[in-house]
Design a protein around this motif. Structure first.
Motif, PDB file in Angstrom:
ATOM      1  N   GLN A   1       0.773  -1.182   0.022  1.00  0.00           N
ATOM      2  CA  GLN A   1       0.058   0.122   0.126  1.00  0.00           C
ATOM      3  C   GLN A   1       0.892   1.207   0.051  1.00  0.00           C
ATOM      4  O   GLN A   1       1.600   1.622   1.092  1.00  0.00           O
ATOM      5  CB  GLN A   1      -0.864   0.059   1.061  1.00  0.00           C
ATOM      6  N   ILE A   2       0.929   1.817  -1.156  1.00  0.00           N
ATOM      7  CA  ILE A   2       1.796   3.406  -1.217  1.00  0.00           C
ATOM      8  C   ILE A   2       1.073   4.367  -0.848  1.00  0.00           C
ATOM      9  O   ILE A   2      -0.036   5.020  -1.473  1.00  0.00           O
ATOM     10  CB  ILE A   2       2.282   3.603  -2.896  1.00  0.00           C
ATOM     11  N   LEU A   3       1.576   4.922   0.482  1.00  0.00           N
ATOM     12  CA  LEU A   3       0.535   6.034   0.758  1.00  0.00           C
ATOM     13  C   LEU A   3       1.227   7.431   0.300  1.00  0.00           C
ATOM     14  O   LEU A   3       2.433   7.537  -0.262  1.00  0.00           O
ATOM     15  CB  LEU A   3       0.942   6.174   2.352  1.00  0.00           C
ATOM     16  N   GLY A   4       0.118   8.495   0.542  1.00  0.00           N
ATOM     17  CA  GLY A   4       0.593   9.572  -0.117  1.00  0.00           C
ATOM     18  C   GLY A   4      -0.152  10.692   0.552  1.00  0.00           C
ATOM     19  O   GLY A   4      -1.382  10.389   1.236  1.00  0.00           O
ATOM     20  N   ARG A   5       0.234  11.870   0.449  1.00  0.00           N
ATOM     21  CA  ARG A   5      -0.347  13.013   1.046  1.00  0.00           C
ATOM     22  C   ARG A   5      -0.909  13.956   0.168  1.00  0.00           C
ATOM     23  O   ARG A   5      -0.314  14.517  -0.904  1.00  0.00           O
ATOM     24  CB  ARG A   5       0.633  13.899   2.067  1.00  0.00           C
ATOM     25  N   VAL A   6      -2.258  14.444   0.359  1.00  0.00           N
ATOM     26  CA  VAL A   6      -2.941  15.315  -0.617  1.00  0.00           C
ATOM     27  C   VAL A   6      -2.200  16.765  -0.335  1.00  0.00           C
ATOM     28  O   VAL A   6      -2.108  17.269   0.770  1.00  0.00           O
ATOM     29  CB  VAL A   6      -4.416  15.406  -0.250  1.00  0.00           C
ATOM     30  N   ILE A   7      -1.692  17.353  -1.652  1.00  0.00           N
ATOM     31  CA  ILE A   7      -1.322  18.644  -1.433  1.00  0.00           C
ATOM     32  C   ILE A   7      -1.981  19.737  -2.187  1.00  0.00           C
ATOM     33  O   ILE A   7      -1.739  20.927  -1.898  1.00  0.00           O
ATOM     34  CB  ILE A   7       0.195  18.567  -2.029  1.00  0.00           C
ATOM     35  N   ARG A   8      -2.804  19.468  -3.074  1.00  0.00           N
ATOM     36  CA  ARG A   8      -3.415  20.346  -3.748  1.00  0.00           C
ATOM     37  C   ARG A   8      -4.876  19.618  -4.096  1.00  0.00           C
ATOM     38  O   ARG A   8      -4.869  18.563  -4.599  1.00  0.00           O
ATOM     39  CB  ARG A   8      -2.888  20.999  -5.028  1.00  0.00           C
ATOM     40  N   ARG A   9      -5.756  20.506  -4.473  1.00  0.00           N
ATOM     41  CA  ARG A   9      -7.154  20.178  -4.784  1.00  0.00           C
ATOM     42  C   ARG A   9      -7.774  21.272  -5.735  1.00  0.00           C
ATOM     43  O   ARG A   9      -8.073  22.516  -5.359  1.00  0.00           O
ATOM     44  CB  ARG A   9      -8.122  20.037  -3.529  1.00  0.00           C
TER      45      ARG A   9
ATOM     46  N   ASP B   1       8.097   0.801   6.200  1.00  0.00           N
ATOM     47  CA  ASP B   1       9.109  -0.641   6.447  1.00  0.00           C
ATOM     48  C   ASP B   1       9.132  -0.534   7.892  1.00  0.00           C
ATOM     49  O   ASP B   1       9.873   0.435   8.457  1.00  0.00           O
ATOM     50  CB  ASP B   1      10.523  -0.406   5.900  1.00  0.00           C
ATOM     51  N   ALA B   2       8.606  -1.621   8.467  1.00  0.00           N
ATOM     52  CA  ALA B   2       8.682  -1.521  10.058  1.00  0.00           C
ATOM     53  C   ALA B   2      10.087  -1.754  10.491  1.00  0.00           C
ATOM     54  O   ALA B   2      10.537  -1.327  11.701  1.00  0.00           O
ATOM     55  CB  ALA B   2       7.893  -2.918  10.607  1.00  0.00           C
ATOM     56  N   GLN B   3      10.804  -2.636   9.898  1.00  0.00           N
ATOM     57  CA  GLN B   3      12.094  -2.695  10.433  1.00  0.00           C
ATOM     58  C   GLN B   3      13.166  -1.428  10.267  1.00  0.00           C
ATOM     59  O   GLN B   3      13.915  -0.952  11.247  1.00  0.00           O
ATOM     60  CB  GLN B   3      13.034  -3.712   9.576  1.00  0.00           C
ATOM     61  N   LEU B   4      13.099  -0.494   9.167  1.00  0.00           N
ATOM     62  CA  LEU B   4      13.574   0.599   9.049  1.00  0.00           C
ATOM     63  C   LEU B   4      12.671   1.636  10.069  1.00  0.00           C
ATOM     64  O   LEU B   4      13.292   2.908  10.129  1.00  0.00           O
ATOM     65  CB  LEU B   4      13.824   1.159   7.651  1.00  0.00           C
ATOM     66  N   SER B   5      11.498   1.405  10.065  1.00  0.00           N
ATOM     67  CA  SER B   5      10.858   2.737  10.851  1.00  0.00           C
ATOM     68  C   SER B   5      10.683   3.790  10.027  1.00  0.00           C
ATOM     69  O   SER B   5      11.099   5.005  10.283  1.00  0.00           O
ATOM     70  CB  SER B   5      11.368   2.863  12.405  1.00  0.00           C
ATOM     71  N   ALA B   6      10.513   3.667   8.755  1.00  0.00           N
ATOM     72  CA  ALA B   6      10.615   4.813   7.673  1.00  0.00           C
ATOM     73  C   ALA B   6       9.983   4.459   6.646  1.00  0.00           C
ATOM     74  O   ALA B   6       9.463   3.183   6.441  1.00  0.00           O
ATOM     75  CB  ALA B   6      12.112   5.247   7.610  1.00  0.00           C
ATOM     76  N   PHE B   7       9.494   5.306   5.872  1.00  0.00           N
ATOM     77  CA  PHE B   7       8.695   5.111   4.608  1.00  0.00           C
ATOM     78  C   PHE B   7       9.690   5.106   3.364  1.00  0.00           C
ATOM     79  O   PHE B   7      10.680   5.739   3.302  1.00  0.00           O
ATOM     80  CB  PHE B   7       7.866   6.295   4.203  1.00  0.00           C
ATOM     81  N   VAL B   8       9.636   3.887   2.410  1.00  0.00           N
ATOM     82  CA  VAL B   8      10.140   3.696   1.482  1.00  0.00           C
ATOM     83  C   VAL B   8       9.607   4.047   0.107  1.00  0.00           C
ATOM     84  O   VAL B   8       8.385   3.489  -0.219  1.00  0.00           O
ATOM     85  CB  VAL B   8      10.759   2.148   1.446  1.00  0.00           C
ATOM     86  N   ASN B   9      10.181   4.844  -0.834  1.00  0.00           N
ATOM     87  CA  ASN B   9       9.278   5.486  -1.880  1.00  0.00           C
ATOM     88  C   ASN B   9       9.703   4.542  -2.952  1.00  0.00           C
ATOM     89  O   ASN B   9      10.781   4.110  -3.306  1.00  0.00           O
ATOM     90  CB  ASN B   9       9.836   6.852  -2.457  1.00  0.00           C
ATOM     91  N   PRO B  10       9.052   3.578  -3.473  1.00  0.00           N
ATOM     92  CA  PRO B  10       8.922   2.528  -4.552  1.00  0.00           C
ATOM     93  C   PRO B  10       9.500   3.036  -5.873  1.00  0.00           C
ATOM     94  O   PRO B  10       9.781   2.312  -6.868  1.00  0.00           O
ATOM     95  CB  PRO B  10       7.891   1.749  -4.612  1.00  0.00           C
ATOM     96  N   ARG B  11       9.207   4.329  -6.007  1.00  0.00           N
ATOM     97  CA  ARG B  11       9.303   4.857  -7.437  1.00  0.00           C
ATOM     98  C   ARG B  11       8.338   4.424  -8.254  1.00  0.00           C
ATOM     99  O   ARG B  11       8.755   4.290  -9.554  1.00  0.00           O
ATOM    100  CB  ARG B  11      10.772   4.565  -7.824  1.00  0.00           C
TER     101      ARG B  11
END
Length: 637
Positions: A45-53, A112-122
């Motif tokens: 599940q690739i999460l994203g933030r809404v920045i403009r509408r 990524d739970a092990q890295l405790s960070a978000f990984v951008n899959p490109r």
């Protein structure tokens, strides 16, 4: 929950767009959405933030030209909107079905739970892929570095529940079925890598700071906190003592100690030459010869204390009197050694930092001696007129300073073990103390704490000289203690602690309403930032330069934030968040006085009767248990 369909790439390679009617008005700025994609053979599940509408389909202008007619009814009449479609708006049928929005999303990646960070899959979503609204529970799991205990209704140990996600409903743990996303900060990151709370006047800085203090004083953290309070806004934290949230099964009960300004004491022997020069120079002004005499006097009183016992103001006055009298007296070995080991005059730079007075050490060393004098080495002849005059003027300035400053004492000083202890929050009230004296008091205190924690880390010194546990210091009005483009005594020790405090367990929290006036190096060392409403453009640019973890779209929201809303970025969260600060457990002390209400009270019957009694000079009546014979009227105001 599907909310739209991917349309294509956005303005940058890290963005994409999707189209949605958003009839339920769920897709707000800073909301979180996701799409599904296969990464390394795993469905993510690739999460994203809404920045403009951006609206794609608007009502024609002719539909809006008649305010008395509902545009939705006109749209339905001409077949522009489908009235059978749910609108999500009770004001008119089908109004939502006539609108479409293009939503721009910044890709964060999968967690990524092990890295405790978000990984951008490109891997941006392809056209036609479904876009989903992220569920509350899933968001709480990936956004927070410390988990929230849904059963207990509070953060897990090491966390601080400070509020809820701004784009979702307000979260309340007391609700039967709470909606929203709780925001939990990592207290370890805050205390190890420091934090800053930046906001304009009235945006809720001290309120947010008090919420954070409450969380740190709960049984899950049991912190040791010192609050430097220049305005007397944190006295209501004393209510922590009686609140059940701050105790645990009889094994723990949080304590709060308020130290009023008249009890804040610094021993004069803990003041350095630069502390005194800073104090005297601000109040009276010091000439170069006076600074030279001050250094000689301090060398003398400190050199005579071979056993390192504290000297007093009388010792300092006696040293100045000696310089005025010119009596022959042998200097101490320590003073002679310090002079003998000083660099040659030609190697010194009179304008350089800490050594800006070293070049004067040889001037007047044997002032008043004849060239053929047979005086033994280590004696001083009669001082010249300039030295006597400088010593006399300096003596007057010192006596005036210490006579008017009850916070500097010969014997008493702040005992670190009285204000620092796990489970204790101490509030140092400095609201009636001169600003320069506040700066010196804080500088001395920070040096004491720094030395005590270094002793503890190295295992040296007596128990009284050590603090055997990490501490956290919250500094209100931080721009007064580390101002930009100005040299004050607190700046250097603050920079030292911010740069190296992680190794020795000294955490600092800075609170300021003027980030543009705060030293940029100091602000950039705070790895967790809380940003509330900031309208001033200069302050906005200062924050943007210092806060690397917050994106420009989030910083653009600063002027639009309401009171109690904030942006949290940095080490304490997995990604920058827009939050709604939770309600305090204790009362808020930083409330503006109600001037109209106070003016109205002046004309009340009770206030009028009080004034009549005051003007008459008559006693209001004897205290209970005393006779009228021994009762004295209270002093007239």
């Amino acid at each position: 929950m599907i909310i739209g369909i991917a349309k294509g790439p956005g303005d940058t390679p890290n963005e994409y767009t999707f189209v949605t009617p958003d009839t339920a008005r769920r897709v707000k700025t800073s909301e979180f959405v996701y799409y599904e994609a296969e990464v390394d053979g795993i469905q993510r599940q690739i999460l994203g933030r809404v920045i403009r509408r951006i609206p794609l389909r608007l009502y024609p202008d002719s539909f809006l030209a008649h305010p008395e007619v509902d545009p939705a009814q006109m749209a339905a009449l001409v077949g522009y909107a489908d009235t059978s479609a749910p609108s999500g708006d009770s004001n008119g049928p089908g109004i939502g079905s006539a609108e479409l929005f293009e939503i721009h999303v910044s890709i964060m990646g999968y967690h990524d739970a092990q890295l405790s960070a978000f990984v951008n899959p490109r891997i941006p979503p392809r056209i036609g892929w479904k876009i989903y609204l992220a569920p509350d529970a899933a968001l709480a799991e990936v956004l927070n570095r410390v988990a929230f205990d849904w059963n207990m209704g509070e953060a897990n140990p090491g966390g601080a529940f400070v509020g809820s996600l701004l784009s979702r409903p307000a979260f309340s743990p007391q609700a039967d079925q709470p909606d929203g996303v709780p925001v939990v900060l990592d207290v370890r990151s805050i205390t190890a890598t420091h934090m800053a709370i930046i906001a304009g006047t009235g945006a809720g800085k001290s309120y947010l700071a008090s919420v954070l203090i409450e969380e740190m004083m709960k049984p899950i953290n049991r912190a040791s906190i010192l609050v430097i309070d220049p305005h007397g806004e944190y006295d209501t934290l004393e209510e922590i003592r009686n609140a059940r949230e701050f105790s645990a099964n009889g094994s723990y009960k949080a304590e709060v100690k308020t130290v009023p300004q008249d009890q804040v004491k610094i021993r004069v022997s803990d003041l350095t030459f630069y502390d005194m020069r800073f104090l005297l120079g601000a109040q009276f002004g010091l000439s170069g010869p006076m600074e030279y005499v001050l250094r000689l006097a301090l060398d003398r009183v400190e050199g005579e204390r071979k056993d390192k016992t504290a000297w007093t103001t009388n010792d300092l006055y006696a040293a100045l009197a000696y310089m005025q009298d010119g009596e022959d007296e042998t200097e101490s070995g320590q003073v002679r050694h310090s002079r003998a080991s000083s660099p040659p005059q030609e190697a010194r730079n009179p304008s350089s930092g800490d050594g800006d007075l070293d070049w004067l050490d040889d001037v007047g060393k044997d002032a008043g001696k004849d060239a053929g004098s047979k005086e033994p080495q280590g004696t001083r002849g009669k001082p010249d007129v300039q030295m006597r005059g400088s010593a006399r003027a300096l003596d007057w300035r010192l006596r005036s300073l210490f006579a008017e400053s009850p916070n500097f004492d010969n014997i008493e000083t702040i005992n670190l073990h009285d204000v620092f202890r796990p489970g204790l929050c101490s509030v140092l009230q400095l609201n009636e103390i001169d600003r320069r004296q506040q700066q010196v008091i804080v500088a001395v205190l920070l040096r004491m704490v720094w030395k005590a924690r270094m002793n503890a880390a190295k295992g040296i010194g007596s128990p009284q000289d050590r603090l055997d546990y990490p501490v956290f210091i919250l500094l209100e009005e931080a721009h007064h203690f580390a101002p930009a483009n100005e040299d004050v005594v607190t700046t250097n020790i603050l920079k030292t602690i911010l740069a190296e405090g992680r190794k020795f367990g000294v955490g600092v929290g800075l609170i300021s309403q003027r980030p543009g006036k705060l030293d940029s190096d100091v602000l950039s060392q705070c790895m967790t930032q809380f940003l509330l409403r900031i309208v001033n453009e200069y302050d906005q640019s200062s924050v943007a330069a210092a806060v690397e973890s917050a994106s420009h779209d989030l910083l653009a929201e600063l002027p639009a934030l309401s009171k109690g809303q904030a942006i949290v970025a940095g080490a304490a969260v997995n990604t920058p968040l827009s939050i709604r600060v939770r309600q305090r457990i204790t009362r808020h002390g930083g409330i503006e006085p109600d001037a109209p209400g106070e003016w109205a009270k002046y004309f009340s019957d009770e206030a009028r009767q009080r004034r009549e009694v005051d003007d008459s000079g008559l006693p209001e009546g004897p205290p209970r248990g005393r006779s009228n014979l021994f009762y004295k009227s209270r002093d007239r105001r």
